[in-house]
Design an enzyme around this catalytic site. Sequence first.
Site, PDB file in Angstrom:
ATOM      1  N   LEU A  31      -1.424  -1.966   2.022  1.00  0.00           N
ATOM      2  CA  LEU A  31       0.211  -1.647   1.997  1.00  0.00           C
ATOM      3  C   LEU A  31       0.642  -2.157   3.510  1.00  0.00           C
ATOM      4  CD1 LEU A  31       0.577   1.424   0.056  1.00  0.00           C
ATOM      5  CD2 LEU A  31       0.706  -0.678  -1.047  1.00  0.00           C
ATOM      6  N   PRO A  32       0.550  -3.280   3.892  1.00  0.00           N
ATOM      7  CA  PRO A  32       1.111  -3.567   5.249  1.00  0.00           C
ATOM      8  C   PRO A  32       2.785  -3.483   5.198  1.00  0.00           C
ATOM      9  CG  PRO A  32       0.542  -5.300   4.188  1.00  0.00           C
ATOM     10  CD  PRO A  32      -0.065  -4.494   3.285  1.00  0.00           C
ATOM     11  N   HIS A  33       3.310  -2.961   6.448  1.00  0.00           N
ATOM     12  CA  HIS A  33       4.912  -2.535   6.094  1.00  0.00           C
ATOM     13  C   HIS A  33       5.517  -2.632   7.489  1.00  0.00           C
ATOM     14  CE1 HIS A  33       2.542   1.328   6.532  1.00  0.00           C
ATOM     15  NE2 HIS A  33       3.591   1.672   7.153  1.00  0.00           N
ATOM     16  N   ALA A  34       6.763  -2.461   7.341  1.00  0.00           N
ATOM     17  CA  ALA A  34       7.720  -2.512   8.729  1.00  0.00           C
ATOM     18  C   ALA A  34       9.129  -1.960   8.364  1.00  0.00           C
ATOM     19  CB  ALA A  34       7.402  -3.611   9.534  1.00  0.00           C
TER      20      ALA A  34
END
Lengths: 568, 568
Positions: free
Chosen positions: B478-481
């Site tokens: 779950l890569p996120h920013a």
Amino acid sequence: METLSHHNILVMLLSLGVLLAAARILGELAQLIKQPAVVGELLAGILLGPTILGTLSPELSLFLFPPTGPNAIALDAIATLAIILFLMVAGIEVDLSSIWRQGPKGLKIGIMSILIPFSCGLAAALILPDVLGRPETSPLLVFSLFIATALSISALPVIAKTLMDMDLYRSDLGMVVISAAILNDLIGWIIFAIILALMGNPGVTADSVVFTIGMTLAFTVLILTFGRHLIHKSLPFVQAYTRWPGGELSFAVVLAILGAALSELIGIHAIFGAFLVGAALGDSSHLKERTRFTIDHFVSFIFAPIFFASIGLKVNFMEHFDFKMVALVFILACFCKIAGGVIGARWALMSRKEAWATGFAMNSRGAMEIILGVMALEAGIISHSLFVALVVMALGTSMISGPMIRIILRYQQHLSVADMLTSKYFLHRLQASNPKEAICEMVELPCRTTGLDKNLIEAAVWERELSLSTGIGKGLALPHARIEGLKHAIIVVGISKDGIDFDAPDDKLAHVIFLILTPLSDADAQLAIASEISGIFRNESMLEKALKIKNFTDFMALLRTAPRGWPF
Amino acid sequence: METLSHHNILVMLLSLGVLLAAARILGELAQLIKQPAVVGELLAGILLGPTILGTLSPELSLFLFPPTGPNAIALDAIATLAIILFLMVAGIEVDLSSIWRQGPKGLKIGIMSILIPFSCGLAAALILPDVLGRPETSPLLVFSLFIATALSISALPVIAKTLMDMDLYRSDLGMVVISAAILNDLIGWIIFAIILALMGNPGVTADSVVFTIGMTLAFTVLILTFGRHLIHKSLPFVQAYTRWPGGELSFAVVLAILGAALSELIGIHAIFGAFLVGAALGDSSHLKERTRFTIDHFVSFIFAPIFFASIGLKVNFMEHFDFKMVALVFILACFCKIAGGVIGARWALMSRKEAWATGFAMNSRGAMEIILGVMALEAGIISHSLFVALVVMALGTSMISGPMIRIILRYQQHLSVADMLTSKYFLHRLQASNPKEAICEMVELPCRTTGLDKNLIEAAVWERELSLSTGIGKGLALPHARIEGLKHAIIVVGISKDGIDFDAPDDKLAHVIFLILTPLSDADAQLAIASEISGIFRNESMLEKALKIKNFTDFMALLRTAPRGWPF
């Protein structure tokens, strides 16, 4: 818009409530004595209809079930919707692909168990139309075709249920029988659809017969190929872009209703369309278990009982009971259907024992036969007396099917744990503080009532306990022994508030203790019971709930409603 | 027995199928634009009824929905059964104990939001009976009492749904509003039951009024005390000694039908009995979730849509649309109900913001108002024009309720993950072989369509990834920013057949990658999305299924139908 008056609404609700309550109670009782629920449901209608209530209290009967007027129409409308949804569920249960998987075996049995009863029926009806009470309005050909079909059809749901009860459903024998029954049903319903279409068309000519056959076959093929493909392709779309689970549920029901309407429109009976749509739906791997269960439960436990009970309202079973006709139909039906099954199975190179089991399995007619009978009665194809004979035959064949298969296969009935428990063998407050005391306390109960030797059993259980402790963890202990001379398994349940150290692998004290005594002759019983119990208590919350119960009924309710790996 | 002819059956199935299909499709569309389903369901009836179809093609309308004869009766019978089951479900949703738990707050709001609309309605009807189109057959007292009740009633299901959509259902505010609405409904229905009983009794005297009020109150108290106790005690017995889940399901439905019959028998409308039985059933902690769900789903998605759509068949909404009356009813209804809610809430010492939210929540009338209207129309209490005005008011108040509460509480709508996905941001075959490439590939999609700065976002996500890798195990990453200037959350989905090493704690390669971009201003969005995703993929089989999907629709279907900790 014309609407129901207050009086109509009152009568409709009373009649529906009473009908459903009676049907479900008698259906449950039938299942208690290992009979299909439909037996009890029909009986409920016979009790409430002209046969019993109508004779005892004609006023009450007329009040609750007026034969004409808005209430008769209202009940018929609900029963019609019910039967359409029931046939849809029957269709969903059909596994089309299993016909192919079973290959020639199922095909051979399917063919023989149609061909033989069909020919016998045709011959009997052509030779003895008067003994079978052909109404004058019914053309001989149509009448004979109907008798032939009535003898050929099977009851897929009853057969499936009987096989499931014996853990044979997924066996080779089971799958062969099921695929033969599916073939049977499919062909039987197609022939029946043709008969009904012919009956609705008074000027029957060779052309119209060919046309009807063509239409029926075209409709069947269309739904099972193109329709099936379309449904399979549409389901993910429905799931993806509507609220779950409402979208799929409505999609299925709408399709069944419109499929029924379509088949009625082209002159085949509505229920056939619902059945085909159900088969197409059930065949899709995209149809979710959750949707199947919701539809199945609501239909099986609400709609179907209303429909089957309502059948008893139509006919006075006493008045139209013609012993000779009943006997003739019953013997003819059993003889030729069992013969067909046995011959087909032997042709498919099955053993003699399995062949006879197959014959009796295929012989059960159950709900399907009754539905066929209702349609034929309403279309004027058969007399009331023959209808009664068909119902008796349907019930009788369904009732003997299970017991006969058990005898033939020497099948030992494996009861579920809940079925084996009794309040006599239930200790809500176990006093013991260690395993030895617990075993002693629990063994006493069955010994007191059955006259078994307490010391002997206690020693056997204790010996087993010493060799390997029976605390299986999660607060459960299953002390057990195989006992010589015991006729059937006995389970004693003890609940210990403080817990007893049964040396479990998780070091937890045992709070719920099942003492399991099985016959020495039955090698598998012990393992089956133990694995069912540990399955029930797999869910962590079960132990907690078990400690909160107040009496035996609560404990039974807990076991019966325990989640058992439902797929959603 | 009088039965439906083939033509009747055909028409019944066609009308049911078309009605249900239209109601469900429009109901789904209504929900898509965040409106209650009942709005779409009613619209379906208006489209198919005299208002639209009857005007465009009178022949087709007459064929599908004949106003008299067996088909009118059949449809009315099914709609009557539907509304009874719907009221039972509405009753099950009522949590009687929460009225007590919320104590004086709910009581104050409940009282004020009945008292004020009731007095206003009574006054308006007594002063302006002609503007409100009182039919000559309707005694002024009965008519005024009805108007007063119609303005006072709330729509528990719509209110509950609105609060659930905003995650406010279990909040303090939510429980206060719900308990006030329950009180509202209970009192409203009791008054309405009295009105109907008075209406059915032409020679109304003071004695008969007292008698009716006494009977209604006695019936209510009887079911909610003795009946409730009996049901609670019976449920474990039903669970323990009948087949699960059929026994409990039938038990509940039979009770509702018989309760409805009983209330009809003593002169109160059937639906009130079903509502009370539902409330008594729902109050028992023994009623299993599984039974609630089966009944709820079948009723909400099959029966209720049929009933609400069938309302549109009764009246020509265009012909009877009287703008002045519609406006008067709408303004009066909103004004006095919102005032009642706000005053009650302020009395209960709630903040001004919460008070206004409470007022708008209580204001939604939804399905209940419409049911009340249908009953009053059929009893001849109100004119067609007032009925239309009531329906418009019911829909209007329900439609403004949710948006107004959102504005008042400055509520940021949290969409579900499935609602946020789009086929544009879906990469079925991710090419990347490492996290950096994957992020680069996935970030490109939203940047291409929204004009966001690709390098900036890529850098932000990568920086986050370096500080702590986002592989959470079970094949998920779950890569996120959080991105400045972003208006709402964006999710990009990528599926990698070979898997990418996102350094998960279980050392498994990530196959399903969700790139989550959330606004800098919304601190909670990222966590909410991540926890929903990991909840969906908790079940081991989900990953396997995700790798088998063929397109975006399959993926959406998978997410929507994923088991989410259903309690059975």
